[in-house]
Design an enzyme around this catalytic site. Structure first.
Site, PDB file in Angstrom:
ATOM      1  N   GLU A   1       0.826  -1.204   0.000  1.00  0.00           N
ATOM      2  CA  GLU A   1       0.000   0.000   0.000  1.00  0.00           C
ATOM      3  C   GLU A   1       0.867   1.263   0.000  1.00  0.00           C
ATOM      4  OE1 GLU A   1      -3.143  -0.026  -0.482  1.00  0.00           O
ATOM      5  OE2 GLU A   1      -3.346  -2.197  -0.363  1.00  0.00           O
TER       6      GLU A   1
ATOM      7  N   ASP B   1       3.686  -4.004  -5.773  1.00  0.00           N
ATOM      8  CA  ASP B   1       4.238  -5.301  -5.378  1.00  0.00           C
ATOM      9  C   ASP B   1       5.761  -5.262  -5.369  1.00  0.00           C
ATOM     10  OD1 ASP B   1       1.790  -6.501  -5.011  1.00  0.00           O
ATOM     11  OD2 ASP B   1       1.774  -7.527  -6.946  1.00  0.00           O
TER      12      ASP B   1
END
Length: 402
Positions: free
Chosen positions: A271, A349
């Protein structure tokens, strides 16, 4: 003209049915093959969940088309006649009331689908924990919010249309974009607490690890909070909400219960990757561009198009027209939006793998996929159009190749 509009929506619905049917056939065929990413049992469970949700989506698309027919050929006129008994619909306050009631009735007509999804489909799949009193309370709160914001939004739209000349749509776009910024700003502190209780994270060790991660990335927040998501749903999630000083880290209690501390840190690092890459700002800008095009189209529409709704060539008619046919307009942007979002997910990611541990983010993704029953594969065309996140297989393959 009315027949042409129905035909356009029918074509849109047919294309949606074909694409969702394509994905349904893909999952059914692939589930009998070798398991990917997940264990065989998890693989089959996620496939069955995807099949059930896709079948529900197919029904929902047909239901939405029937609702359009209802509104165009009876509902809009009936609502107008109901209000004209006591108010003059030429006034802006009466038109605000009409639009607000239009959205409230739309919510009520969609209630059977929502009840089925929460109390039948999601319970069958092991997701929903919601009880009837909470569901009713949530629905009433949503109706109140819809009624208030619909009336206020409609009033601003109508003032722009009626008094700001041929470029009214530009002012309306600016106001709508401003509302989006405002909602993002107040969501974590004002809107979210209406539905969920949050409390500061009490686990001192986890809190210290999270704060260390935030500091290393230069992320200033108003705190780390736990949300009582499990009273409604068992799915796992976390998010960073708000803008500026209102930013906060929110963890679902389901996430805390299912993931290890290292995996939670990896999820938050993902995030934070969105924050470092300014994905939230990019998404807001993209939304602004999309709204600009939408309002530009509304501004260019001939009055004869939305005049067929039986509400005159008015700002009210144009606003109702936009709400009824926004799915068709949205479908034009869907592939671009999806590709835009998927690129952000790959970048986040990668950031997580570099700022936590690659093994931790991979394990976290596998647990999220298993717990949320997300099928790890998807038909390429369906994914390209609809998926805001790459498939689980694509994400883990990209991480393993870093």
């Amino acid at each position: 003209m009315l027949e042409i509009l129905v035909g356009i929506y029918a074509i849109y619905t047919l294309l949606e049915l074909v694409l969702h049917g394509l994905e349904l056939g893909f999952v059914k065929k692939r589930m009998s093959g070798e398991a990917v990413i997940l264990s065989k049992q998890q693989f089959i469970a996620s496939a069955n969940a995807s099949i059930a949700k896709l079948k529900f989506k197919l029904f929902s698309l047909c239901y939405a088309f029937l609702l359009l027919i209802f509104w165009l050929f009876w509902g809009l006129g009936a609502l107008r006649q109901l209000l004209e008994v006591s108010v003059d619909l030429s006034g802006i306050l009466a038109q605000m009331l009409y639009f607000s009631l239009f959205l409230v009735v739309s919510e009520l007509l969609s209630l059977p689908l929502e009840i089925y999804e929460k109390f039948v489909l999601d319970k069958k799949l092991g997701f929903s924990n919601i009880k009837a009193p909470l569901f009713i309370s949530d629905f009433i709160k949503k109706l109140v919010l819809v009624a208030i914001f619909a009336a206020l939004g409609a009033g601003l739209f109508m003032l722009c249309y009626d008094f700001l000349g041929s470029f009214w749509w530009l002012w309306a776009w600016a106001l709508a974009f401003g509302v989006i910024l405002l909602v993002n700003l107040i969501y974590p502190t004002i809107i979210a607490p209406i539905f969920n209780k949050t409390k500061p994270l009490e686990n001192s060790e986890l809190k210290a690890s999270i704060e260390s991660l935030l500091d290393s990335c230069g992320f200033k927040s108003s705190g780390v909070f736990i949300m009582d998501a499990s009273k409604r749903d068992n799915r796992l999630n976390a998010y960073f909400g708000g803008l500026g000083a209102s930013k906060r880290v929110v963890l679902f209690d389901t996430l805390i219960n299912k993931l290890s501390q290292a995996e939670i840190i990896a999820v938050l690092a993902h995030e934070l990757g969105h924050f470092k890459h300014k994905d939230i700002i990019k998404n807001i800008v993209f939304m602004g561009v999309m709204l600009f095009v939408f309002f530009g189209i509304l501004g260019a529409l001939d009055a004869s198009v939305y005049g067929v709704l039986g509400l005159g060539s008015s700002s009210l008619a144009l606003l109702v027209f936009f709400m009824l046919f926004s799915p068709v307009l949205g479908a034009i942007f869907m592939p671009v939006m999806s590709a835009f979002s998927r690129s952000h997910e790959f970048g986040a990611d990668s950031f997580a793998a570099k700022n936590s541990a690659k093994a931790d983010i991979i394990n976290a993704l596998k647990k999220l996929g298993s717990e949320n029953k997300a099928f790890p594969l998807s038909h390429p065309l369906y994914s390209a159009i609809y998926h805001s996140h790459p498939s689980l297989k694509e994400r883990i393959s990209a991480l393993e190749n870093l």
